[in-house]
Design an enzyme around this catalytic site. Structure first.
Site, PDB file in Angstrom:
ATOM      1  CG  PHE A   1       0.352  -0.827   1.582  1.00  0.00           C
ATOM      2  CD1 PHE A   1       0.040  -2.007   2.240  1.00  0.00           C
ATOM      3  CD2 PHE A   1      -0.334  -0.517   0.425  1.00  0.00           C
ATOM      4  CE1 PHE A   1      -0.953  -2.851   1.755  1.00  0.00           C
ATOM      5  CE2 PHE A   1      -1.335  -1.346  -0.072  1.00  0.00           C
ATOM      6  CZ  PHE A   1      -1.640  -2.516   0.600  1.00  0.00           C
TER       7      PHE A   1
ATOM      8  CE1 TYR B   1      -8.643   0.775   2.811  1.00  0.00           C
ATOM      9  CE2 TYR B   1      -9.308   2.377   1.178  1.00  0.00           C
ATOM     10  CZ  TYR B   1      -8.391   1.475   1.642  1.00  0.00           C
ATOM     11  OH  TYR B   1      -7.217   1.296   0.971  1.00  0.00           O
ATOM     12  CE  LYS B   2      -5.536   0.540   5.510  1.00  0.00           C
ATOM     13  NZ  LYS B   2      -5.678  -0.925   5.359  1.00  0.00           N
TER      14      LYS B   2
ATOM     15  CG  ASP C   1       0.339   5.886   3.565  1.00  0.00           C
ATOM     16  OD1 ASP C   1      -0.686   5.965   4.262  1.00  0.00           O
ATOM     17  OD2 ASP C   1       0.440   5.104   2.604  1.00  0.00           O
TER      18      ASP C   1
ATOM     19  NE  ARG D   1      -3.352  -6.618   8.683  1.00  0.00           N
ATOM     20  CZ  ARG D   1      -3.519  -5.689   7.722  1.00  0.00           C
ATOM     21  NH1 ARG D   1      -2.574  -4.783   7.501  1.00  0.00           N
ATOM     22  NH2 ARG D   1      -4.583  -5.669   6.973  1.00  0.00           N
TER      23      ARG D   1
END
Lengths: 395, 395
Positions: free
Chosen positions: A111, A207-208, A182, A354
């Site tokens: 990312f 938050y995912k 990560d 996605r």
């Protein structure tokens, strides 16, 4: 309690939410908890909340709960800040551990913020460090004696391709490098075995898949044997051994506590802490197999109905995270049209559509209904309408 | 609307709150806003909240509102992270601007985390930097050609002693040094004239006088002519010029936007944004003179009634922030006894009893009632009871 647990979430009517890999939905418990912390704690206890309401210990207390979901030892995870900041902390600490090496190795699928934070740190240190990125499949073979740190995101945010955490960690260690994982797309999505992997550091966001809410605090893991020797680069007062002694010099706190920096975001922490209740009693192996089954089904259904979509996620569920991505030239517009019909996925430049699978609140019926809508949009060329081509910043 | 504005706050019954300098009370608007952002935005809009609910622009939008309260130019302030992180960003950027100098000058009254963050940065850079702290009154005379940066907190957290912002900034500039002001105890307390001061950087928190709630985001100010040349040390994706292009390399965003790092804490931002409504139409000069009048009255009343308390704040209101501190050997116990009777102040080691004056919700009647209670505790030696001597971490 088995999966799914839809009744624990406030899911809007008429929506099939396949974007929990970007922002998890609202757990009912989080909504109540935030209201309580605002009105009863902040409102009534005021400054006393730090003592009486457990605000001060929340980063470690919540850290242990997150740690339990990723196979970390108790006392090895602490919450705070953002994932970018946690990447910086881990990287700075890792470079301290290999003072004679100058390469940070990552992959091109990482990312961007992880790479950007490395760039910033390298410029700040101004000592000949270099960020080297290779293709994901070439990482293991690229770890040589120049590499101080291997920093990877386990699951690729675009394709869902999953690294082999243990194998790569072993390769890093064999070459004398430090390993940072990560877990942004892993925590709450996969059966992570952090302790078993032997990695030195891990970071992630909540938050995912962990449903902590927009801007929920991040986490950092430090292998327990290493924590006592780390001199934190971000030496904030709440990482001090005695924050309320107000000493003139920094003395790092005990173990993982030293990775705390400033005042914790109490409202966000409260939302996250309550959101974690949805995980009580979840068997991560069961969750993982449910996720693979859902995404396998999704791939089969979409491929059968929509030949114009090209799968870019690994077909083998074992090599894939909890998301499925298809490439399509007009992917942005197609995703807008799909969202408009109640199936929420997202788009990542340049052409990636996605879809995330989150067995806490998504089941087979949802997958089949989503495939119906995607088929309707794709076979009917509904994405070709002008209103779906207006770009906004986030999808 | 004139001062005070008590009706805008949820103040608990029977409490006189003289600790808004540590954590401001709950504005009613913030309570409603947080509930709305949780239930209607996160709950119903899910990921679409980033676009539809203005989450992405909130750090700049709120930054401008904070900026207006501290005399900053529009577009020069952005919110995020914690004050410790913002100190780090400002300091790293300031050192870049003076590559040939090696001293960071601060004072012994600075809040420890500012000094700790400097220590951490110095160790990270490992290039001969030195943190030098002098007595507050010696700062101006200590700025010589070795000093890269002068970093000060305008108002001393212990004594309330106030630096002369313009004069010290001028002295720093005359010696070729960069100036960073920490406004933790100034924003919302004083008439700050940031633009007029000419300083390069300022940072501050919003959970004190601005009433943003526990763990509310911090702010950073960069003088507008300088922002385009800063290469951020914390190069996070939301400070990138095009975060959603997911480019492999960092390119700093426009102006102050580059000081953003990671995903903003949306719930905390919402609380803060709504809390700022309490400032609409407030004249900061009027607020400042109300604050001086309240604290002058408090000093007069307490000194008259409690000779055992020794004033350690400047007696001259113009040289004092919005707090009054007294030293007392058994200050910790005395403060517990006072809090127990409904007057909330706080204690700072080793012997400081601290009281904050916040004209938004404190008036003369409160000051006189507080003085009554303090007199009762001090003259009656009520602090001498064992229950007031049990130490907890925060008071």
């Amino acid at each position: 309690m088995s999966l799914p647990r839809k009744d624990l979430f406030d899911l809007p009517e008429g929506v099939i939410y396949l974007d929990g890999n970007s922002l998890g939905p609202l757990p009912k418990s989080a909504s109540d908890a935030v209201q309580r912390v605002v009105q009863d704690q902040w409102g009534q206890q005021l400054i006393r909340g730090w003592n009486l309401c457990g605000w001060m210990d929340q980063p470690s207390r919540v850290g242990d709960r997150v740690g339990a979901l990723i196979g970390a030892e108790p006392g090895s995870v602490v919450m705070g800040d953002t994932l970018s900041i946690k990447v910086f902390q881990a990287l700075a600490a890792a470079l301290q551990m290999r003072p004679d090496r100058r390469v940070i190795l990552s992959d091109t699928g990482n990312f961007p913020t992880d790479l950007y934070m490395a760039e910033g740190l390298i410029a700040l240190k101004n000592a000949g460090y270099q960020l080297k990125t290779v293709a994901p499949e070439d990482v293991a073979d690229s770890i040589d004696a120049s590499v101080a740190v291997v920093m990877l995101t386990e699951v690729d945010y675009r394709t869902g391709r999953k690294h082999e955490m243990s194998a790569i960690t072993r390769a890093a260690h064999e070459a004398g490098a430090v390993m940072i994982w990560d877990l942004a797309h892993s925590a709450g999505a996969l059966e992570v075995k952090l302790k078993e992997s032997g990695c030195e550091f891990a970071v992630g966001c909540t938050y995912k898949y962990l449903n902590g809410g927009p801007g929920a605090p991040a986490f950092i893991y430090v292998r327990p044997d290493l924590a006592p020797d780390i001199q934190p680069a971000l030496a904030g007062w709440l990482g001090h051994d005695a924050p309320f002694a107000f000493e003139p010099n920094y003395r790092a706190g005990l173990g993982i506590e030293r990775m705390r920096v400033g005042t914790p975001p109490v409202l966000q922490m409260a939302a996250l802490e309550a959101a974690l209740d949805a995980w009580d009693g979840v068997d991560m192996a069961e969750l993982r197999s449910a996720s693979v089954a859902l995404s396998d089904l999704f791939i089969a259904e979409v491929e059968k109905r929509c030949p114009m979509l090209r799968l870019i996620s690994p077909r083998d569920g074992a090599r894939r995270g909890s998301q499925v991505s298809f490439a399509f030239d007009n992917g942005y517009a197609a995703m807008q049209a799909i969202i408009d019909r109640g199936v929420i996925g997202d788009f990542r430049a340049p052409d990636v559509m996605r879809f995330g699978f989150t067995p806490l609140y998504i089941d087979e019926t949802d997958v089949l209904a989503a495939a119906d809508i995607i088929e309707e949009v794709m076979r009917g060329d509904l994405w070709d309408r002008p209103e779906y081509h207006q770009k906004s910043r986030v999808t």
